[in-house]
Design a protein around this motif. Structure first.
Motif, PDB file in Angstrom:
ATOM      1  N   GLU A 155       1.038  -1.538  -0.092  1.00 41.50           N
ATOM      2  CA  GLU A 155      -0.018  -0.381  -0.194  1.00 41.50           C
ATOM      3  C   GLU A 155       0.573   0.880  -0.065  1.00 41.50           C
ATOM      4  OE1 GLU A 155      -2.531  -0.440   3.395  1.00 41.50           O
ATOM      5  OE2 GLU A 155      -3.817  -1.959   2.294  1.00 41.50           O
ATOM      6  N   VAL A 156       1.679   1.462  -0.720  1.00 42.70           N
ATOM      7  CA  VAL A 156       2.645   2.836  -1.220  1.00 42.70           C
ATOM      8  C   VAL A 156       1.983   3.136  -1.557  1.00 42.70           C
ATOM      9  CG1 VAL A 156       4.325   3.248  -2.543  1.00 42.70           C
ATOM     10  CG2 VAL A 156       4.912   0.429  -1.199  1.00 42.70           C
ATOM     11  N   GLY A 157       2.273   4.565  -0.931  1.00 46.70           N
ATOM     12  CA  GLY A 157       1.326   5.705  -0.992  1.00 46.70           C
ATOM     13  C   GLY A 157       2.661   6.778  -1.664  1.00 46.70           C
ATOM     14  N   ALA A 158       2.931   8.186  -1.368  1.00 47.32           N
ATOM     15  CA  ALA A 158       3.596   9.037  -2.025  1.00 47.32           C
ATOM     16  C   ALA A 158       4.699   8.752  -1.843  1.00 47.32           C
ATOM     17  CB  ALA A 158       3.133  10.376  -1.975  1.00 47.32           C
ATOM     18  N   VAL A 159       5.861   8.742  -2.218  1.00 51.45           N
ATOM     19  CA  VAL A 159       7.649   8.549  -2.103  1.00 51.45           C
ATOM     20  C   VAL A 159       7.732   9.154  -2.274  1.00 51.45           C
ATOM     21  CG1 VAL A 159       6.833   5.997  -1.059  1.00 51.45           C
ATOM     22  CG2 VAL A 159       7.468   6.935  -3.412  1.00 51.45           C
ATOM     23  N   ASP A 160       9.398   9.746  -1.701  1.00 52.69           N
ATOM     24  CA  ASP A 160      10.862  10.686  -2.774  1.00 52.69           C
ATOM     25  C   ASP A 160      11.080   9.712  -3.916  1.00 52.69           C
ATOM     26  OD1 ASP A 160       9.762  13.083  -0.565  1.00 52.69           O
ATOM     27  OD2 ASP A 160      10.987  12.573   1.027  1.00 52.69           O
ATOM     28  N   VAL A 208       5.304   3.567  -9.776  1.00 53.08           N
ATOM     29  CA  VAL A 208       4.869   4.974  -8.671  1.00 53.08           C
ATOM     30  C   VAL A 208       4.665   6.337  -8.997  1.00 53.08           C
ATOM     31  CG1 VAL A 208       6.415   4.844  -6.244  1.00 53.08           C
ATOM     32  CG2 VAL A 208       6.251   2.590  -7.566  1.00 53.08           C
ATOM     33  N   GLY A 209       5.270   6.777 -10.181  1.00 50.41           N
ATOM     34  CA  GLY A 209       5.248   8.047 -10.050  1.00 50.41           C
ATOM     35  C   GLY A 209       6.582   9.134  -9.906  1.00 50.41           C
ATOM     36  N   ALA A 210       7.540   7.963  -9.379  1.00 55.69           N
ATOM     37  CA  ALA A 210       8.441   9.171  -8.110  1.00 55.69           C
ATOM     38  C   ALA A 210       9.734   8.898  -8.964  1.00 55.69           C
ATOM     39  CB  ALA A 210       9.059   8.451  -7.579  1.00 55.69           C
TER      40      ALA A 210
END
Length: 289
Positions: free
Chosen positions: A46-51, A89-91
């Motif tokens: 359940e990965v949310g926003a990550v750097d 992931v968008g990161a």
């Protein structure tokens, strides 16, 4: 930071904070559709926003192109892993070899803390390696520096999946250990059973581990002579057999590491176990932000 560790048999993901704490992680078999397995592990966490994302992947890899062609994952050839994970992931994504990440993880929070020049080595289904020099991973031109599993230890030895002959991997990896023993009459099924047989006094099993330790030791000595190392940290499933592997490794170093600058060379078992690659992948990502 999201950390990803991709090997021929399993894919692991974890969330690691900047203090080197693995907050949670999950693992799935690599399977016949590796990216689907990776997507499922990320969903499970359940990965949310990550750097950022750090990835350690079995090699060969190409860090310039962001592609991977793992020998033990035949369905991935020049697979655009960096681009696909960025889409997922968008990161930002950082890529290194899986054994480079093991080395970096052990250097950060494991057995390699304080080393100026170390080799991290994984002895498992295959054999990988990575270098950490002056506290930073040394990747080489394409990200494959330190790939010690393909140091030649038997010039007239068996063919290797890399296309060469007599690589350390053809002697010391788990499947090759078992194959060698079975051709000489041992009747077990896997490396764990082989270790049990060796500890029980079976001569064939004991000789299999002696050969493995010698091959690992020769690969370490060759790499240390070239790179002027002070430490080799060895992990992976075969390394978990302890003295069965490490006794012949250290005996080989005593016999072959004769140069004066190699007298301080140490070999230590990895401390982080199967999570070392996750720590290293996270460290890789943190070092680039």
């Amino acid at each position: 930071m999201l950390a990803v560790d991709i090997g021929g048999t399993k894919i692991a993901c974890g969330i690691v904070d900047s203090d080197g704490r693995l907050l949670r992680h999950a693992t799935r078999p690599t399977g016949s559709e590796p990216f689907a397995s990776l997507r499922a592990v990320v969903a499970e966490l359940e990965v949310g926003a990550v750097d950022g994302v750090g990835i350690g992947c079995a090699g060969p890899i190409d860090t310039v192109a962001g592609t991977v062609s793992p020998i033990n994952i035949p369905s991935w050839r020049d697979f655009p892993l960096v681009a696909r994970v960025q889409e997922l992931v968008g990161a930002p994504v950082s890529l290194a070899g899986d054994a480079v990440c093991v080395a970096l993880g052990e250097h950060w929070v494991g057995a390699g803390q304080g080393s100026r020049a170390m080799l991290g080595m994984v002895v498992s289904t295959g054999i990988g390696g990575g270098l950490v020099l002056d506290g930073r991973p040394f990747a080489g031109l394409t990200g494959n520096a330190g790939h010690v599993g393909h140091v030649v230890v038997e010039p007239d030895g068996d063919p290797c999946t890399c296309g060469g002959h007599g690589c350390a991997e053809t002697v010391a990896s788990g499947p090759h250990l078992v194959r060698w023993a079975r051709t000489r009459g041992w009747a077990g099924e896997d490396a764990r059973a082989l270790a049990a047989s060796a500890l029980a006094g079976d001569a064939i099993a004991a000789e299999a581990f002696r050969r493995s330790g010698r091959a690992v030791g020769l690969a370490i000595v060759a790499t240390a002579a070239v790179c002027d190392l002070d430490l080799a940290v060895v992990g992976g499933g075969v390394a978990q057999t302890g003295d069965l592997l490490f006794d012949p490794v250290r005996a080989t170093l005593a016999r072959h590491a004769g140069l004066s600058y190699l007298r301080h060379l140490r070999v230590e078992p990895a401390r982080l176990g199967t999570t070392a690659g996750l720590y290293g992948a996270a460290r890789l990502a943190y070092s680039l932000i």
